[in-house]
Design a protein around this motif. Structure first.
Motif, PDB file in Angstrom:
ATOM      1  N   GLU A 283     -12.116  33.502   8.834  1.00  6.68           N
ATOM      2  CA  GLU A 283     -11.772  33.583   7.409  1.00  6.68           C
ATOM      3  C   GLU A 283     -12.956  33.076   6.575  1.00  6.68           C
ATOM      4  OE1 GLU A 283      -8.814  34.609   6.161  1.00  6.68           O
ATOM      5  OE2 GLU A 283      -9.226  34.066   4.055  1.00  6.68           O
ATOM      6  N   PHE A 284     -13.525  31.954   7.008  1.00  8.67           N
ATOM      7  CA  PHE A 284     -14.651  31.344   6.294  1.00  8.67           C
ATOM      8  C   PHE A 284     -15.850  32.301   6.258  1.00  8.67           C
ATOM      9  CE2 PHE A 284     -18.676  29.020   7.054  1.00  8.67           C
ATOM     10  CZ  PHE A 284     -18.830  28.472   5.794  1.00  8.67           C
ATOM     11  N   LEU A 285     -16.120  32.953   7.394  1.00  7.50           N
ATOM     12  CA  LEU A 285     -17.281  33.854   7.447  1.00  7.50           C
ATOM     13  C   LEU A 285     -17.083  35.065   6.545  1.00  7.50           C
ATOM     14  CD1 LEU A 285     -18.169  33.750  11.266  1.00  7.50           C
ATOM     15  CD2 LEU A 285     -19.309  32.546   9.386  1.00  7.50           C
ATOM     16  N   SER A 286     -15.812  35.519   6.406  1.00  4.59           N
ATOM     17  CA  SER A 286     -15.630  36.717   5.578  1.00  4.59           C
ATOM     18  C   SER A 286     -15.355  36.360   4.112  1.00  4.59           C
ATOM     19  CB  SER A 286     -14.512  37.592   6.141  1.00  4.59           C
ATOM     20  OG  SER A 286     -13.325  36.863   6.178  1.00  4.59           O
ATOM     21  N   ASN A 287     -14.718  35.191   3.879  1.00  2.35           N
ATOM     22  CA  ASN A 287     -14.391  34.838   2.489  1.00  2.35           C
ATOM     23  C   ASN A 287     -14.164  33.330   2.387  1.00  2.35           C
ATOM     24  OD1 ASN A 287     -13.293  34.628  -0.087  1.00  2.35           O
ATOM     25  ND2 ASN A 287     -11.251  35.286   0.580  1.00  2.35           N
ATOM     26  N   ALA A 288     -15.225  32.578   2.093  1.00  2.00           N
ATOM     27  CA  ALA A 288     -15.137  31.110   2.064  1.00  2.00           C
ATOM     28  C   ALA A 288     -14.109  30.628   1.046  1.00  2.00           C
ATOM     29  CB  ALA A 288     -16.505  30.511   1.756  1.00  2.00           C
ATOM     30  N   ALA A 289     -13.873  31.437  -0.001  1.00  2.26           N
ATOM     31  CA  ALA A 289     -12.935  31.014  -1.055  1.00  2.26           C
ATOM     32  C   ALA A 289     -11.534  30.810  -0.490  1.00  2.26           C
ATOM     33  CB  ALA A 289     -12.915  32.047  -2.165  1.00  2.26           C
ATOM     34  N   GLY A 290     -11.160  31.623   0.498  1.00  2.35           N
ATOM     35  CA  GLY A 290      -9.830  31.509   1.113  1.00  2.35           C
ATOM     36  C   GLY A 290      -9.653  30.150   1.781  1.00  2.35           C
ATOM     37  N   VAL A 291     -10.717  29.665   2.414  1.00  2.00           N
ATOM     38  CA  VAL A 291     -10.665  28.353   3.087  1.00  2.00           C
ATOM     39  C   VAL A 291     -10.535  27.249   2.039  1.00  2.00           C
ATOM     40  CG1 VAL A 291     -11.939  26.743   4.543  1.00  2.00           C
ATOM     41  CG2 VAL A 291     -11.977  29.192   5.064  1.00  2.00           C
ATOM     42  N   LEU A 292     -11.284  27.396   0.943  1.00  5.38           N
ATOM     43  CA  LEU A 292     -11.228  26.367  -0.104  1.00  5.38           C
ATOM     44  C   LEU A 292      -9.823  26.299  -0.726  1.00  5.38           C
ATOM     45  CD1 LEU A 292     -14.699  26.758  -1.874  1.00  5.38           C
ATOM     46  CD2 LEU A 292     -13.975  25.050  -0.213  1.00  5.38           C
TER      47      LEU A 292
END
Ligand code: BTN
Length: 349
Positions: A283-292
């Motif tokens: 998830e972080f590699l494709s869209n860091a915003a989702g992790v945040l």
């Protein structure tokens, strides 16, 4: 008898090693006996049945039983009925970790040790020697466990100490987000396995009812503009007796066992954690915003008045959020904003 094998291709090499290494054979048979005994929990299995099922002598079965007892298994042996497991020790076994693993990358290669100085130090060495992404170093105890800000991480038996090798293709300034990603994975695994409300305190402490249960320490090797590897180190208080911690620390720490009300199966926990790390890393590699967003959902820092000790400076203010690099945003009394990249936070309300 297999000594003449030529080491030409990968599978042949593996076959030769298996065929000539008695320790590997011994461990394989011991694991098979353990599995059969676990499957027949409700009844006894005779030495003869075990010997027949596996294809070894009864004397060898007896030797494997003794070896399992040496590891801490309590095995009841009743003449004319056979063997039955009465209780299992709280130790991690590689065969249990490998079986039941649902991940594709994280934990596909595991180095499990009874003791090490620091899993992070060893994982950093292994990563620099080319060990693959997803490899995990786990130890039952650490003699020189490292915490944040040059602190020690006391590492008695019964807990989890692990370090995961990652090789993300991201700009160096985004590396701190890996720790936040790890904190999300740890807090989620605790919630799922232990059914307790784990929360994240910035930047990477996991808390249960206001007490610390886990901490993360990320180390990195990088060139000028490229990350070679990152090691995500995770320590979790699981089943240890809280009294082994020194006075002053034990009052502010807790364990999963204390909070859940029973001991936690560390193998089941690791399987869940590996799945979580794999999920949140992708998830972080494709869209860091989702992790945040998930970090914000699980955190207990934002929205509180905080005191922060950062690089020798004391700050006070309202924790307003984290920025895109994971820094804590503080609004001070005079209205000025500060972005903090490292430090200790005390919640004031
Ligand atoms: C913290 O200060 O909260 C971070 C603690 C991190 C401890 C873990 S245990 C596994 C890994 N190996 C180490 O030496 N440290 C990390």
């Amino acid at each position: 008898m297999f000594r003449g094998c030529k080491k030409k291709n990968g599978s042949r090499v593996v076959f030769c090693i298996l065929a000539t290494n008695p320790i590997i054979w011994f461990t394989m048979y011991k694991d098979k006996i353990l599995n059969l005994l676990r499957l027949s929990r409700s009844g006894f299995l005779s030495g003869e049945e075990l010997a027949k099922k596996i294809g070894i002598s009864r004397t060898m079965v007896w030797k494997h039983i003794k070896s399992l007892e040496f590891e801490g298994f309590v095995i009841e042996a009743v003449p004319s009925r056979g063997y039955q497991i009465s209780s299992e020790p709280d130790i991690l076994r590689k065969s249990d970790l490998v079986r039941g693993l649902k991940t594709k990358i994280i934990g596909r290669k595991i180095q499990l040790l009874s003791q090490v100085v620091s899993t992070n130090t060893l994982a950093m060495e292994m990563a620099s020697k080319g060990m693959p992404e997803g490899m995990v170093v786990i130890a039952e105890t650490q003699t020189g466990g490292k915490g944040r800000l040059n602190r020690k991480w006391i590492s008695p038996k019964g807990n989890l100490y692990l370090s995961v090798i990652l090789r993300p293709n991201i700009p160096i300034h985004k590396a701190p987000l890996i720790t936040l990603m790890g904190a999300v994975a740890v807090a989620s695994a605790i919630r799922t396995v232990c059914n307790v409300q784990a929360a994240i305190k910035w930047p990477n402490d996991i808390h249960l009812r206001g007490k610390k249960v886990s901490g993360l320490l990320t180390e990195m090797s990088a060139e000028q503009d490229r990350i070679r590897h990152i090691v995500l180190g995770i320590g979790i208080n699981v089943n240890m007796e809280i009294n082994v911690l020194q006075v002053g620390i034990r009052e502010i720490a807790t364990t999963l066992a204390v909070e859940a009300g029973h001991n936690i199966d560390r193998t089941i926990f690791l399987h869940q954690l590996f799945q979580g790390i794999e999920h949140w890393y992708q998830e972080f590699l494709s869209n860091a915003a989702g992790v945040l967003t998930e970090w914000e959902r699980l955190n207990v820092t934002i929205g509180n008045r905080v005191m922060v000790s950062s690089l020798g400076e004391m700050l006070e203010g309202l924790a307003q959020g984290i920025d895109s690099e994971g820094r804590l945003i503080i609004k001070q009394e005079d209205g000025s904003m500060r972005h903090i990249s490292a430090g200790d936070v005390t919640l004031k309300s």
